[in-house]
Design a protein around this motif. Structure first.
Motif, PDB file in Angstrom:
ATOM      1  N   GLU A  66       0.827  -1.211   0.000  1.00 28.53           N
ATOM      2  CA  GLU A  66       0.000   0.000   0.000  1.00 28.53           C
ATOM      3  C   GLU A  66       0.862   1.262   0.000  1.00 28.53           C
ATOM      4  O   GLU A  66       0.619   2.200  -0.768  1.00 28.53           O
ATOM      5  N   LEU A  67       1.865   1.306   0.860  1.00 26.46           N
ATOM      6  CA  LEU A  67       2.699   2.497   0.954  1.00 26.46           C
ATOM      7  C   LEU A  67       3.547   2.688  -0.298  1.00 26.46           C
ATOM      8  O   LEU A  67       3.772   3.819  -0.740  1.00 26.46           O
ATOM      9  N   THR A  68       3.997   1.577  -0.888  1.00 22.98           N
ATOM     10  CA  THR A  68       4.768   1.669  -2.126  1.00 22.98           C
ATOM     11  C   THR A  68       3.913   2.241  -3.246  1.00 22.98           C
ATOM     12  O   THR A  68       4.346   3.126  -4.004  1.00 22.98           O
ATOM     13  N   GLY A  69       2.684   1.754  -3.355  1.00 17.46           N
ATOM     14  CA  GLY A  69       1.784   2.251  -4.381  1.00 17.46           C
ATOM     15  C   GLY A  69       1.425   3.711  -4.177  1.00 17.46           C
ATOM     16  O   GLY A  69       1.352   4.489  -5.139  1.00 17.46           O
ATOM     17  N   LEU A  70       1.203   4.101  -2.911  1.00 15.05           N
ATOM     18  CA  LEU A  70       0.848   5.489  -2.617  1.00 15.05           C
ATOM     19  C   LEU A  70       2.016   6.420  -2.928  1.00 15.05           C
ATOM     20  O   LEU A  70       1.841   7.491  -3.519  1.00 15.05           O
ATOM     21  N   ALA A  71       3.217   6.004  -2.545  1.00 18.51           N
ATOM     22  CA  ALA A  71       4.399   6.821  -2.833  1.00 18.51           C
ATOM     23  C   ALA A  71       4.587   6.979  -4.333  1.00 18.51           C
ATOM     24  O   ALA A  71       4.938   8.062  -4.823  1.00 18.51           O
ATOM     25  N   ALA A  72       4.361   5.907  -5.079  1.00 17.32           N
ATOM     26  CA  ALA A  72       4.502   5.964  -6.540  1.00 17.32           C
ATOM     27  C   ALA A  72       3.473   6.917  -7.142  1.00 17.32           C
ATOM     28  O   ALA A  72       3.765   7.662  -8.085  1.00 17.32           O
ATOM     29  N   ALA A  73       2.256   6.910  -6.596  1.00 22.71           N
ATOM     30  CA  ALA A  73       1.214   7.805  -7.104  1.00 22.71           C
ATOM     31  C   ALA A  73       1.581   9.267  -6.858  1.00 22.71           C
ATOM     32  O   ALA A  73       1.443  10.118  -7.747  1.00 22.71           O
ATOM     33  N   PHE A  74       2.061   9.580  -5.651  1.00 20.15           N
ATOM     34  CA  PHE A  74       2.474  10.950  -5.367  1.00 20.15           C
ATOM     35  C   PHE A  74       3.660  11.358  -6.241  1.00 20.15           C
ATOM     36  O   PHE A  74       3.761  12.509  -6.676  1.00 20.15           O
ATOM     37  N   GLU A  75       4.552  10.417  -6.508  1.00 16.87           N
ATOM     38  CA  GLU A  75       5.744  10.730  -7.293  1.00 16.87           C
ATOM     39  C   GLU A  75       5.393  11.139  -8.721  1.00 16.87           C
ATOM     40  O   GLU A  75       6.090  11.951  -9.333  1.00 16.87           O
ATOM     41  N   ILE A  76       4.310  10.584  -9.246  1.00 21.61           N
ATOM     42  CA  ILE A  76       3.871  10.972 -10.587  1.00 21.61           C
ATOM     43  C   ILE A  76       3.605  12.474 -10.637  1.00 21.61           C
ATOM     44  O   ILE A  76       4.039  13.167 -11.562  1.00 21.61           O
ATOM     45  N   TYR A  77       2.942  12.985  -9.614  1.00 23.57           N
ATOM     46  CA  TYR A  77       2.609  14.411  -9.594  1.00 23.57           C
ATOM     47  C   TYR A  77       3.837  15.262  -9.251  1.00 23.57           C
ATOM     48  O   TYR A  77       3.989  16.374  -9.750  1.00 23.57           O
ATOM     49  N   ARG A  78       4.712  14.714  -8.413  1.00 21.90           N
ATOM     50  CA  ARG A  78       5.946  15.437  -8.098  1.00 21.90           C
ATOM     51  C   ARG A  78       6.800  15.609  -9.352  1.00 21.90           C
ATOM     52  O   ARG A  78       7.531  16.588  -9.497  1.00 21.90           O
ATOM     53  N   ALA A  79       6.715  14.664 -10.263  1.00 23.15           N
ATOM     54  CA  ALA A  79       7.532  14.692 -11.478  1.00 23.15           C
ATOM     55  C   ALA A  79       7.049  15.727 -12.482  1.00 23.15           C
ATOM     56  O   ALA A  79       7.770  16.064 -13.425  1.00 23.15           O
TER      57      ALA A  79
END
Length: 227
Positions: A66-79
């Motif tokens: 769950e945390l890996t997926g959430l971090a990946a989702a936020f990273e998309i917007y950070r990029a």
């Protein structure tokens, strides 16, 4: 509020979830208001936040996955720091593909939950996406759409394109697979689509029809909507 028939949620998990997401939502709001996606949390911050919220081993909302997926989702917007994503871009490329995958899982294709875990006699293969689309249509017609309704209205317009071949063929194939799987689970109530056609919504420049019908109307999902 959890949906009717939902599994019982542990009080400690509920408190941890609300604490954890109150900070995440604050960061999202700051990111939007300032135009600075670095306000969004990274993986390390999410882990620290989960611990502070009271997350314990075994809590489904704070697993490694769950945390890996959430971090990946936020990273998309950070990029996208120097670029602009429109709401429709987000729905088309990020939200809808994941939504289709989740819904397909509950039609017998999910490894963990091939059906919705329920405590009542409700439909274990209910399509919540369809329910949200119907609710969005109703709320737009009543001139009281929420943010969630706006998201599902955009999803409906995107799904129209998927049905008519003007879109990514992989996503279109996933949608056709979902409709077929749903109909297999509901042989006496098959449908040609699992969304409300975009043309059924009030035009964007007004939220109610110019000449509303004098009597009650019922939205159907049969192919007559295409005519």
């Amino acid at each position: 509020m959890i949906p009717a028939g939902h599994l019982v949620v542990d009080d400690d998990l509920a408190r941890a979830q609300f604490w954890f997401w109150s900070y995440n939502i604050w960061d999202i709001a700051r990111s939007v208001m300032t135009g600075d996606p670095t306000h969004l949390p990274d993986r390390i911050e999410l882990e620290c936040r989960a611990r502070a919220a009271g997350a314990r081993p075994g809590m489904s909302s704070f697993t490694e996955t769950e945390l890996t997926g959430l971090a990946a989702a936020f990273e998309i917007y950070r990029a996208y720091r120097r670029q602009s994503l429109t709401p429709q871009d987000v729905v088309n490329t990020l939200f809808l593909p994941q939504l289709l995958q989740v819904e397909l899982g509950f039609q017998g294709h999910g490894e963990r939950y091939p059906a919705r875990p329920r405590r009542d006699d409700g439909d274990k293969h209910e399509c919540r996406m369809l329910g949200h689309c119907l609710a969005a249509h109703r709320h737009f017609s009543d001139s009281r759409p929420s943010t969630t309704d706006q998201i599902y209205r955009m999803a409906c317009h995107r799904l129209d394109g998927l049905q008519h071949g003007h879109a990514d063929q992989l996503i279109a194939a996933k949608y056709r697979q979902l409709v077929a799987a749903y109909n297999l689970r509901h042989p006496t109530a098959t449908v040609p689509r699992l969304h409300v056609p975009g043309r059924a919504f009030p035009p964007s420049n007004r939220l109610v029809p110019a000449d509303p019908p004098s009597g009650p109307t019922t939205l159907t999902l049969d192919d007559k909507d295409e005519q």
